[in-house]
Design a protein around this motif. Sequence first.
Motif, mmCIF file in Angstrom:
data_model
loop_
_atom_site.group_PDB
_atom_site.id
_atom_site.type_symbol
_atom_site.label_atom_id
_atom_site.label_comp_id
_atom_site.label_asym_id
_atom_site.label_seq_id
_atom_site.Cartn_x
_atom_site.Cartn_y
_atom_site.Cartn_z
ATOM 1 N N LEU A 215 9.231 25.335 19.049
ATOM 2 C CA LEU A 215 8.766 26.585 18.442
ATOM 3 C C LEU A 215 7.715 27.263 19.316
ATOM 4 C CD1 LEU A 215 8.375 25.874 14.609
ATOM 5 C CD2 LEU A 215 9.824 27.604 15.667
ATOM 6 N N ARG B 80 13.921 32.127 3.110
ATOM 7 C CA ARG B 80 14.719 33.357 3.188
ATOM 8 C C ARG B 80 16.201 33.078 2.953
ATOM 9 N NH1 ARG B 80 11.445 34.391 8.654
ATOM 10 N NH2 ARG B 80 11.890 32.162 8.620
ATOM 11 N N GLY C 144 8.745 28.896 6.066
ATOM 12 C CA GLY C 144 9.039 30.008 6.958
ATOM 13 C C GLY C 144 9.244 29.455 8.355
ATOM 14 N N SER C 145 9.277 30.325 9.349
ATOM 15 C CA SER C 145 9.577 29.881 10.720
ATOM 16 C C SER C 145 8.609 28.809 11.215
ATOM 17 C CB SER C 145 9.549 31.087 11.669
ATOM 18 O OG SER C 145 10.528 32.029 11.302
ATOM 19 N N TRP C 146 7.306 29.064 11.106
ATOM 20 C CA TRP C 146 6.324 28.134 11.641
ATOM 21 C C TRP C 146 6.139 26.899 10.767
ATOM 22 C CZ3 TRP C 146 4.740 28.170 16.430
ATOM 23 C CH2 TRP C 146 4.828 29.370 17.155
ATOM 24 N N ASP D 51 14.791 27.105 4.620
ATOM 25 C CA ASP D 51 14.073 28.347 4.918
ATOM 26 C C ASP D 51 14.056 29.174 3.635
ATOM 27 O OD1 ASP D 51 13.491 31.065 5.708
ATOM 28 O OD2 ASP D 51 13.976 30.504 7.768
ATOM 29 N N ARG E 167 8.573 25.014 9.528
ATOM 30 C CA ARG E 167 9.707 24.084 9.567
ATOM 31 C C ARG E 167 9.327 22.669 9.998
ATOM 32 N NH1 ARG E 167 13.609 26.271 13.338
ATOM 33 N NH2 ARG E 167 12.850 24.788 14.885
#
Length: 255
Positions: free
Chosen positions: A52, A234, A206-208, A232, A210
Amino acid sequence: MTDIKTTLQAVIDQTLAADLNPIKNFLFSNPSEPLIATGSGGAETAGEFAALLYGARGGVATSVSPYTLNSYSDAALKTAKVLLISKGGHNNDIVFATRRALEVNPEKTASINFSDSDRNEARKLFLKAGSDKSFVVPMKNVHDGFVSTGTSLSYFSIFTKIFQPDVDLEKYKTLPEVPFTLCLNDGSPLSPAEFKPVRSYIILHGSWGRPVANNLEGKLVECGLASAGVYDYRNYCHGRFIFTSNHLKDSAVIL
């Protein structure tokens, strides 16, 4: 909780004292080259975090298990930098992945471990290959327990310092009085005892988030506390919510 506090303080102190420049040079050189990061056991989510952060600098990176790395073709491995992450370098999966990566792409393969003891078979392979890219970051007084908490904290701290050198790690040495909130959907507070009936946890990120979400899932499952799914947030609305709606009394959501 006392062990976690002690471990956290030891991790941050040793991260700040360590010379991380050799690892940084490997990761930051030739940034247009993709990165394949692989972690063994408790270091698996560290590979995710490294990937990431590498991507945040504009690079392309992926995190895979050692056995997935072994399934890649020689041509695929030759196109990327390979980062092998483990605590001691002696588990069979990381040793096998190390041997394969060094045979195929020795110039662009590196490893990070916490010990250079005689058990570190991965490091021996680097030395045998004449490579200086086996990096050892000494980490002492880091308590792991069965679910590798210390290893995870250590690598998250190390990669944060490498990719964000100006970050103030000192402020993370003290845990907040209330590190999390337990409540119903409407915000009504709950006690830890009220989570006893929970059999399934739905962990949304969220993305960070994971790597942390996957790390938490591992803790819950490996301790035998409950089953857990990682999603996620989303994508949660794409049908994943149906399980939760059918198990309102014995499931809980972690955000």
